[in-house]
Design an enzyme around this catalytic site. Structure first.
Site, PDB file in Angstrom:
ATOM      1  N   ALA A   1       0.951  -1.307   0.114  1.00  0.00           N
ATOM      2  CA  ALA A   1      -0.008   0.044   0.019  1.00  0.00           C
ATOM      3  C   ALA A   1       0.862   1.127   0.036  1.00  0.00           C
ATOM      4  CB  ALA A   1      -0.905   0.001   1.090  1.00  0.00           C
TER       5      ALA A   1
ATOM      6  N   GLY B   1       0.647  -5.090   1.002  1.00  0.00           N
ATOM      7  CA  GLY B   1      -0.609  -4.892  -0.053  1.00  0.00           C
ATOM      8  C   GLY B   1      -0.408  -5.611  -1.234  1.00  0.00           C
TER       9      GLY B   1
ATOM     10  N   GLU C   1      -0.472  -9.155  -0.513  1.00  0.00           N
ATOM     11  CA  GLU C   1      -1.992  -9.297  -0.278  1.00  0.00           C
ATOM     12  C   GLU C   1      -2.850  -9.509  -1.487  1.00  0.00           C
ATOM     13  OE1 GLU C   1      -1.754  -6.341   2.860  1.00  0.00           O
ATOM     14  OE2 GLU C   1      -2.068  -7.969   4.361  1.00  0.00           O
TER      15      GLU C   1
ATOM     16  N   GLU D   1       5.119  -4.855   6.972  1.00  0.00           N
ATOM     17  CA  GLU D   1       4.584  -3.829   7.592  1.00  0.00           C
ATOM     18  C   GLU D   1       4.982  -3.639   8.829  1.00  0.00           C
ATOM     19  OE1 GLU D   1       3.035  -6.310   5.680  1.00  0.00           O
ATOM     20  OE2 GLU D   1       1.288  -5.567   4.683  1.00  0.00           O
TER      21      GLU D   1
HETATM   22  C1  HXC Z   1       5.106   4.444  -1.302  1.00  0.00           C
HETATM   23  C2  HXC Z   1       6.852   3.452  -2.238  1.00  0.00           C
HETATM   24  C3  HXC Z   1       6.514   2.352  -1.632  1.00  0.00           C
HETATM   25  C4  HXC Z   1       5.212   2.099  -0.976  1.00  0.00           C
HETATM   26  C5  HXC Z   1       8.379   1.999  -2.767  1.00  0.00           C
HETATM   27  N1  HXC Z   1       8.102   3.233  -2.794  1.00  0.00           N
HETATM   28  N2  HXC Z   1       7.374   1.305  -2.008  1.00  0.00           N
HETATM   29  N3  HXC Z   1       6.207   4.546  -2.065  1.00  0.00           N
HETATM   30  N4  HXC Z   1       4.663   3.068  -0.905  1.00  0.00           N
HETATM   31  N5  HXC Z   1       4.798   1.177  -0.274  1.00  0.00           N
HETATM   32  C6  HXC Z   1       8.714   4.151  -3.796  1.00  0.00           C
HETATM   33  C7  HXC Z   1       9.892   4.778  -2.889  1.00  0.00           C
HETATM   34  O1  HXC Z   1       9.552   5.527  -1.727  1.00  0.00           O
HETATM   35  C8  HXC Z   1      10.594   5.466  -3.946  1.00  0.00           C
HETATM   36  O2  HXC Z   1      10.026   6.585  -4.559  1.00  0.00           O
HETATM   37  C9  HXC Z   1      10.462   4.440  -5.201  1.00  0.00           C
HETATM   38  O3  HXC Z   1       9.248   3.887  -4.892  1.00  0.00           O
HETATM   39  C10 HXC Z   1      11.619   3.593  -5.409  1.00  0.00           C
HETATM   40  O4  HXC Z   1      11.497   2.718  -4.234  1.00  0.00           O
HETATM   41  P1  HXC Z   1      13.099   2.720  -3.675  1.00  0.00           P
HETATM   42  O5  HXC Z   1      12.978   2.390  -2.165  1.00  0.00           O
HETATM   43  O6  HXC Z   1      13.988   3.776  -3.937  1.00  0.00           O
HETATM   44  O7  HXC Z   1      13.580   1.250  -4.397  1.00  0.00           O
HETATM   45  P2  HXC Z   1      14.781   0.177  -3.819  1.00  0.00           P
HETATM   46  O8  HXC Z   1      15.655   0.718  -2.944  1.00  0.00           O
HETATM   47  O9  HXC Z   1      15.001  -0.731  -5.087  1.00  0.00           O
HETATM   48  O10 HXC Z   1      13.726  -0.813  -2.492  1.00  0.00           O
HETATM   49  C11 HXC Z   1      12.650  -1.336  -2.987  1.00  0.00           C
HETATM   50  C12 HXC Z   1      11.914  -1.810  -1.891  1.00  0.00           C
HETATM   51  C13 HXC Z   1      11.353  -0.439  -1.141  1.00  0.00           C
HETATM   52  C14 HXC Z   1      12.551  -2.749  -1.154  1.00  0.00           C
HETATM   53  C15 HXC Z   1      10.413  -2.249  -2.580  1.00  0.00           C
HETATM   54  O11 HXC Z   1      10.948   0.501  -1.834  1.00  0.00           O
HETATM   55  C16 HXC Z   1      10.528  -0.918  -0.106  1.00  0.00           C
HETATM   56  O12 HXC Z   1      10.949  -1.412   1.179  1.00  0.00           O
HETATM   57  N6  HXC Z   1       9.319  -0.392  -0.154  1.00  0.00           N
HETATM   58  C17 HXC Z   1       8.189  -0.505   1.153  1.00  0.00           C
HETATM   59  C18 HXC Z   1       7.960  -2.059   1.169  1.00  0.00           C
HETATM   60  C19 HXC Z   1       6.754  -2.090   2.316  1.00  0.00           C
HETATM   61  O13 HXC Z   1       7.043  -1.549   3.471  1.00  0.00           O
HETATM   62  N7  HXC Z   1       5.647  -2.508   2.137  1.00  0.00           N
HETATM   63  C20 HXC Z   1       4.357  -2.533   3.012  1.00  0.00           C
HETATM   64  C21 HXC Z   1       3.556  -1.194   2.945  1.00  0.00           C
HETATM   65  S1  HXC Z   1       2.318  -1.229   3.987  1.00  0.00           S
HETATM   66  P3  HXC Z   1      11.143   8.079  -4.320  1.00  0.00           P
HETATM   67  O14 HXC Z   1      10.206   9.103  -4.713  1.00  0.00           O
HETATM   68  O15 HXC Z   1      11.592   8.192  -2.858  1.00  0.00           O
HETATM   69  O16 HXC Z   1      12.040   7.699  -5.308  1.00  0.00           O
HETATM   70  C22 HXC Z   1       1.197  -1.878   3.425  1.00  0.00           C
HETATM   71  C23 HXC Z   1      -0.166  -2.232   4.116  1.00  0.00           C
HETATM   72  C24 HXC Z   1      -1.381  -2.922   3.183  1.00  0.00           C
HETATM   73  O17 HXC Z   1       1.312  -2.512   2.249  1.00  0.00           O
HETATM   74  C25 HXC Z   1      -2.541  -2.894   4.044  1.00  0.00           C
HETATM   75  C26 HXC Z   1      -3.570  -1.859   3.565  1.00  0.00           C
HETATM   76  C27 HXC Z   1      -4.890  -2.257   4.104  1.00  0.00           C
END
Ligand code: HXC
Length: 258
Positions: free
Chosen positions: A65, A109, A112, A132
């Site tokens: 998400a 997400g 999921e 998360e």
């Molecule tokens: C918003 C995101 C994002 C996310 C990546 N980006 N994941 N933006 N939400 N979930 C954005 C980054 O901010 C960045 O933008 C760009 O995408 C590239 O990501 P990087 O981190 O620079 O890439 P990399 O170093 O290759 O790492 C990839 C990654 C990492 C391992 C996937 O981005 C990451 O850990 N993302 C978050 C994963 C996460 O925690 N997911 C769970 C979310 S909570 P900028 O503009 O900064 O360059 C969830 C809850 C669901 O999912 C339930 C809902 C009801």
């Protein structure tokens, strides 16, 4: 229909929905999930569509998400909007079969969403995870429920509590994905699987999907009865007569969804 965050193509009875937020690793925001819900409702209504593929980019199916959209929300906002509850229900209430074709990250997400599809084909570069916990929260779209049913309690706890990622090989071993294919061939393999599904009678594929999903909702005895009743009901269709006649006549069945 023109969308901003997804790309939809329909070819040979297969609708391919590509998540398309390349700058954010296909992070799922309200806009994207709203468009995905609409596209799936359209696919259900469109007679040309008999199977759906949901996919992302080579680098990311979806990295979760959208953290930036969520970060400042209050409990009251999350609760009153039932954050992503409606969208999740829209995805899982799609009647036609959906295949997730996963390359790269399927996190939070994203993992999921893949689990909401009917089965997952993974590229050998796929990475699944529920990170998360690293954000001070926990999964909210099925990561504690569907993942536990897919891989069992121990591995689900491990994934959810440590936030570690599972590679494609481990995901296949654990039963999360149905097959792993070379990343370069992912879409070819997913299309070929979708075309196989699309060849069948839509009445039997929809009934079959409903019956498998019932296994998650009910007891074995009830599920077996539900399955048997649907099996019996299919004998009211012309497609059953055609399928069985084609077998005897050693020819390919021509299903007409009747
Ligand atoms: C918003 C995101 C994002 C996310 C990546 N980006 N994941 N933006 N939400 N979930 C954005 C980054 O901010 C960045 O933008 C760009 O995408 C590239 O990501 P990087 O981190 O620079 O890439 P990399 O170093 O290759 O790492 C990839 C990654 C990492 C391992 C996937 O981005 C990451 O850990 N993302 C978050 C994963 C996460 O925690 N997911 C769970 C979310 S909570 P900028 O503009 O900064 O360059 C969830 C809850 C669901 O999912 C339930 C809902 C009801």
């Amino acid at each position: 229909m023109a969308y901003e965050t997804i790309i939809v193509e329909v070819e040979d009875h297969v609708a391919t929905i590509k998540l398309n937020r390349p700058d954010a690793m296909n992070a799922l925001n309200s806009h994207l999930l709203g468009e995905l819900s609409d596209a799936l409702a359209d696919a259900d209504q469109n007679d040309k569509v008999r199977c759906v593929i949901i996919t992302g980019s080579p680098k990311a199916f979806a990295a979760g998400a959208d953290i930036k959209e969520m970060s400042e929300k209050s409990y009251v906002e999350m609760f009153l909007s039932d954050f992503f509850g409606r969208e999740g229900n829209a995805i899982t209430s799609t009647r036609k079969p959906i295949i997730a074709a996963v390359s790269g990250y399927a996190l939070g997400g994203g993992c999921e969403l893949a689990m909401m599809c009917d089965f997952i084909i993974a590229g050998d570069n796929a990475k699944f995870g529920q990170p998360e916990i690293n954000l001070g929260v926990m999964p909210g779209l099925g990561g504690t429920q569907r993942l536990t049913r897919f891989v069992g309690k121990s591995k689900a706890m491990d994934m959810n509590l440590t936030g570690r990622f599972m590679d494609a090989e481990e995901a296949e071993r654990a039963g999360l994905v149905s097959r792993v294919v070379p990343a370069k061939k992912l879409m070819e393999e997913a299309r070929s699987a979708a075309e196989k599904v699309a060849e069948k009678s839509l009445i039997s594929t929809i009934a079959c999907k409903e019956a498998v999903n019932r296994a998650y909702e009910t007891t074995l005895a009830e599920g077996l009865l539900y399955e048997r009743r649907l099996f019996h009901a299919l004998f009211a269709t012309e497609d059953q007569k055609e399928g069985m006649a084609a077998f005897s006549e050693k020819r390919t069945a021509q299903f007409r969804d009747r």
